[in-house]
Design a protein around this motif. Sequence first.
Motif, mmCIF file in Angstrom:
data_model
loop_
_atom_site.group_PDB
_atom_site.id
_atom_site.type_symbol
_atom_site.label_atom_id
_atom_site.label_comp_id
_atom_site.label_asym_id
_atom_site.label_seq_id
_atom_site.Cartn_x
_atom_site.Cartn_y
_atom_site.Cartn_z
ATOM 1 N N THR A 74 86.815 57.095 101.255
ATOM 2 C CA THR A 74 88.066 57.576 100.671
ATOM 3 C C THR A 74 88.593 56.517 99.712
ATOM 4 O O THR A 74 88.880 55.390 100.103
ATOM 5 C CB THR A 74 89.112 57.850 101.760
ATOM 6 O OG1 THR A 74 88.604 58.873 102.634
ATOM 7 C CG2 THR A 74 90.425 58.314 101.139
ATOM 8 N N GLU A 75 88.710 56.881 98.453
ATOM 9 C CA GLU A 75 89.094 55.919 97.417
ATOM 10 C C GLU A 75 90.555 55.507 97.550
ATOM 11 O O GLU A 75 91.436 56.342 97.765
ATOM 12 C CB GLU A 75 88.830 56.508 96.029
ATOM 13 C CG GLU A 75 89.079 55.519 94.902
ATOM 14 C CD GLU A 75 88.525 55.970 93.564
ATOM 15 O OE1 GLU A 75 88.492 55.144 92.637
ATOM 16 O OE2 GLU A 75 88.127 57.151 93.450
ATOM 17 N N GLN A 76 90.799 54.211 97.379
ATOM 18 C CA GLN A 76 92.161 53.671 97.450
ATOM 19 C C GLN A 76 92.650 53.188 96.087
ATOM 20 O O GLN A 76 93.675 52.525 96.000
ATOM 21 C CB GLN A 76 92.195 52.507 98.441
ATOM 22 C CG GLN A 76 91.809 52.889 99.858
ATOM 23 C CD GLN A 76 92.726 53.958 100.438
ATOM 24 O OE1 GLN A 76 93.940 53.887 100.285
ATOM 25 N NE2 GLN A 76 92.135 54.964 101.090
ATOM 26 N N SER A 77 91.943 53.518 95.016
ATOM 27 C CA SER A 77 92.337 53.084 93.678
ATOM 28 C C SER A 77 93.576 53.841 93.207
ATOM 29 O O SER A 77 93.921 54.899 93.731
ATOM 30 C CB SER A 77 91.190 53.321 92.684
ATOM 31 O OG SER A 77 89.989 52.736 93.144
ATOM 32 N N THR A 78 94.225 53.303 92.180
ATOM 33 C CA THR A 78 95.429 53.939 91.624
ATOM 34 C C THR A 78 95.251 54.339 90.165
ATOM 35 O O THR A 78 96.197 54.783 89.537
ATOM 36 C CB THR A 78 96.633 52.990 91.739
ATOM 37 O OG1 THR A 78 96.333 51.765 91.061
ATOM 38 C CG2 THR A 78 96.958 52.700 93.199
ATOM 39 N N HIS A 79 94.040 54.167 89.610
ATOM 40 C CA HIS A 79 93.839 54.546 88.212
ATOM 41 C C HIS A 79 93.880 56.064 88.057
ATOM 42 O O HIS A 79 93.845 56.806 89.060
ATOM 43 C CB HIS A 79 92.525 53.971 87.667
ATOM 44 C CG HIS A 79 91.326 54.212 88.545
ATOM 45 N ND1 HIS A 79 90.850 55.464 88.853
ATOM 46 C CD2 HIS A 79 90.502 53.338 89.194
ATOM 47 C CE1 HIS A 79 89.780 55.367 89.613
ATOM 48 N NE2 HIS A 79 89.553 54.084 89.850
ATOM 49 N N ASP A 80 93.941 56.539 86.822
ATOM 50 C CA ASP A 80 94.166 57.960 86.586
ATOM 51 C C ASP A 80 92.899 58.809 86.665
ATOM 52 O O ASP A 80 92.949 60.015 86.418
ATOM 53 C CB ASP A 80 94.864 58.183 85.233
ATOM 54 C CG ASP A 80 94.039 57.674 84.053
ATOM 55 O OD1 ASP A 80 92.890 57.231 84.265
ATOM 56 O OD2 ASP A 80 94.554 57.721 82.914
ATOM 57 N N TYR A 81 91.755 58.207 87.014
ATOM 58 C CA TYR A 81 90.534 58.985 87.174
ATOM 59 C C TYR A 81 90.012 58.875 88.610
ATOM 60 O O TYR A 81 88.821 58.951 88.874
ATOM 61 C CB TYR A 81 89.456 58.559 86.175
ATOM 62 C CG TYR A 81 89.223 57.061 86.103
ATOM 63 C CD1 TYR A 81 88.259 56.449 86.886
ATOM 64 C CD2 TYR A 81 89.971 56.267 85.241
ATOM 65 C CE1 TYR A 81 88.055 55.079 86.834
ATOM 66 C CE2 TYR A 81 89.765 54.895 85.169
ATOM 67 C CZ TYR A 81 88.802 54.310 85.961
ATOM 68 O OH TYR A 81 88.596 52.951 85.890
ATOM 69 N N VAL A 82 90.931 58.712 89.549
ATOM 70 C CA VAL A 82 90.571 58.584 90.955
ATOM 71 C C VAL A 82 89.812 59.824 91.426
ATOM 72 O O VAL A 82 89.989 60.926 90.873
ATOM 73 C CB VAL A 82 91.841 58.353 91.805
ATOM 74 C CG1 VAL A 82 92.715 59.589 91.823
ATOM 75 C CG2 VAL A 82 91.486 57.900 93.219
ATOM 76 N N SER A 83 88.982 59.672 92.439
ATOM 77 C CA SER A 83 88.175 60.769 92.965
ATOM 78 C C SER A 83 89.032 61.967 93.358
ATOM 79 O O SER A 83 90.070 61.823 94.007
ATOM 80 C CB SER A 83 87.392 60.299 94.192
ATOM 81 O OG SER A 83 86.774 61.392 94.850
ATOM 82 N N GLN A 84 88.574 63.148 92.954
ATOM 83 C CA GLN A 84 89.236 64.385 93.332
ATOM 84 C C GLN A 84 88.557 65.053 94.523
ATOM 85 O O GLN A 84 89.000 66.116 94.973
ATOM 86 C CB GLN A 84 89.273 65.342 92.135
ATOM 87 C CG GLN A 84 90.102 64.816 90.966
ATOM 88 C CD GLN A 84 90.109 65.753 89.769
ATOM 89 O OE1 GLN A 84 89.637 66.887 89.837
ATOM 90 N NE2 GLN A 84 90.642 65.273 88.654
ATOM 91 N N ASN A 85 87.485 64.455 95.013
ATOM 92 C CA ASN A 85 86.778 64.988 96.180
ATOM 93 C C ASN A 85 87.129 64.133 97.389
ATOM 94 O O ASN A 85 86.659 62.998 97.519
ATOM 95 C CB ASN A 85 85.264 64.976 95.945
ATOM 96 C CG ASN A 85 84.840 65.931 94.850
ATOM 97 O OD1 ASN A 85 85.591 66.815 94.464
ATOM 98 N ND2 ASN A 85 83.640 65.743 94.328
ATOM 99 N N THR A 86 87.961 64.672 98.253
ATOM 100 C CA THR A 86 88.477 63.912 99.391
ATOM 101 C C THR A 86 87.345 63.324 100.232
ATOM 102 O O THR A 86 86.416 64.028 100.630
ATOM 103 C CB THR A 86 89.359 64.814 100.275
ATOM 104 O OG1 THR A 86 90.418 65.347 99.473
ATOM 105 C CG2 THR A 86 89.950 64.018 101.421
#
Length: 382
Positions: A74-86
């Motif tokens: 589960t991605e914890q990044s805050t950029h605007d291309y964060v993973s959309q697949n939970t």
Amino acid sequence: MPLSHPHLVEIRHDLHRHPELGMQEARTKAFVAGYLRDLGLEVHEGAGVVGILRSGTGNRAIGLRADMDALPITEQSTHDYVSQNTGVMHACGHDGHTTMLLGAAADLAATRDFDGTVVFLFQPDEETGHGAKAMIDEGVLERFPVEEVYAIHNLPGAPLGQISTRPGLICSSESLFEITITGQGGHSSMPQVGVDAITVGAEMVQALQTIVSRKLAPGAGVVVSITEFLTNGQRNVLPGQAVLKGDVRARSPEDRAQVETFMRQITAGIAAAHGVTVEVSFVTEFVESMNATAPVEAVARVGTALGHDTIADRPPMSFSEDFGQFSAAVPGCFLLMGNGTEGAQGRPLHSDDYDFNDALLPLGAAFWAALVRDRLPTDKKG
């Protein structure tokens, strides 16, 4: 002509938003296949995607591999291309690897300034070690034979664009083991009437560490790790069964075979001492990745010519790589390319806040294209 940096970033961010696990890369495969067709390449789809680009009359061919799969993180990044697949994330940079190879395909398709055939290998399921074998089992190397094969992996913590590789072993093998201990469970207040599988398992955990410390040569580079200890016990129930699971990394097939032999001997001996039964499963998921001398020399030559800090004698990596299946079949070179040292680009691979460095995209694409021109020169030299 080379793709613009913004275009490469756009591709990479799109792939990053839509990560897919191994053997489930339907969207990624469709994207890659469509992009290659738009460039005019011959495209074949199977377990992975293969793009064929020919130029001139030469009969030599080389293969370039990129991996496409993501990880169950589960991605914890805050950029605007964060993973959309939970629960799924490109935490190893395969989105960047795929983008760099697409960028090279675009460059080479536009210029056609090489003589021979480039086979672009977009591989599924590198993370669990099944993708390269799936493509090979489909006959990819028989249908599209190549003389050499190459792969790039980004390396967080190394300076941006630094190239490092070595002849011989570059990545360790990975074998997964499972040890099932069957004793006699019972009441926690009366351990003497049964055989507590936890006690036996704990003894095995300790004894298995002697494989590295006492049974193999110092410096062998072998790692034996027990990663799971499972039992059927409860708060007042001594377990009659325990399962130990773990992971072995080795730098040679001989050491790998010795580890399995010693593991079976040690567990059988402890089981006999306690009057329990034991079953051992030992399965190699990744073979050792071996680099051939000529491809390594080509990588070093091209990297130096492009102005990269280039290291051709780096120490072997302890991690494993599915590329080993390709380089066992065809002379090849697996190389590392620095992802940078700051922020998310410097985070360890498989971290939930790691990110591929967009500044590396044009460098990797240009390297791939230059390598093709070096290995398939139009002047028939090299």
